[in-house]
Design an enzyme around this catalytic site. Sequence first.
Site, PDB file in Angstrom:
ATOM      1  N   ASP A 208       0.923  -1.083  -0.197  1.00 35.05           N
ATOM      2  CA  ASP A 208       0.064   0.123   0.071  1.00 35.05           C
ATOM      3  C   ASP A 208       0.839   1.174  -0.052  1.00 35.05           C
ATOM      4  OD1 ASP A 208      -2.245  -1.373  -0.024  1.00 35.05           O
ATOM      5  OD2 ASP A 208      -2.647  -1.397   2.335  1.00 35.05           O
TER       6      ASP A 208
ATOM      7  N   ARG B 106      -3.106  -5.089   8.208  1.00 35.36           N
ATOM      8  CA  ARG B 106      -3.863  -4.144   8.882  1.00 35.36           C
ATOM      9  C   ARG B 106      -4.952  -4.745   9.545  1.00 35.36           C
ATOM     10  NH1 ARG B 106      -7.197  -1.978   4.017  1.00 35.36           N
ATOM     11  NH2 ARG B 106      -6.090  -2.849   2.205  1.00 35.36           N
TER      12      ARG B 106
END
Length: 292
Positions: A38, A171
């Site tokens: 990301d 995450r």
Amino acid sequence: MNGILLIDKPQEWTSHDVVAKLRGLLKERRIGHAGTLDPMATGLLTIFVGRATRAAEFAEAEEKTYIARLRLGVVTDTQDITGRVLRECEAEVSQAMLEAVLPRFLGEILQVPPMYSAIKVDGQRLYKLARQGVEVERRARPVTIHRLAVLGRVDGDFELEITCSKGTYIRTLCHDIGEVLGCGGTMSALRRTAVGAFSAADACTLAEIEASDDRAAFLRPLDALFAGYPDLTVDVGQERGIRNGQTVRLDAGHPGRVRVYGVSGAFLALGEVVVSREIVLRMVKRFFEVGV
């Protein structure tokens, strides 16, 4: 130009940005990566150049190691600090309390992919639906956490080291740990430190490549990806058979995957030795230039 590049991805760059930059620097269109990072993440991005792009799937399947920061008491819609805050609370959690819940996340676990992800549901990317305010049911997927350890605290956040299988969302792991602790949690930083045997310590930056007069010197040979397998050199006749797409017979060998080399020392393929009534060498993936 063929080989593997180990790039230390900078923050705020997408993995696609890195590939696009390298296409310009190396003047090569055939460039791909294994394992998306990301934009907020930094660290090791394994890049495949030229004919080496055929091997990207093998790096994608490798174990990966990360150092992540876990901020407790905060829950966001993206499960990291770039997202919209959904709830906050005071989190009075000690390192001992955190370490006490980590064993339940070791081994094979089920993860529900986050809405802000590139997974497709009914042909639509989840992140596109999430941006429209739409949430859909996602099927939990098995992933494996091989190692999960607390390294300490940094600016109030816990720092975790995680080694995991392909498909793991760090995450989501941070989010789920926060839910078990009852205070919620989000990922505040992420760095990938290893992909299989490759380490971020050996990676170079885009700036270093751009400044170099010999950009090809940064390339590692393709067979470095398979360094954990034994090597096997075939004779002229066997090499001819391999180049013609055939399974070849061996006089001896132990079952398992091998790096296959020709008589000139050129890396030909990733193969697999099969032992039954006879010993044969089957090709898992060929990497030689067709017609050479």
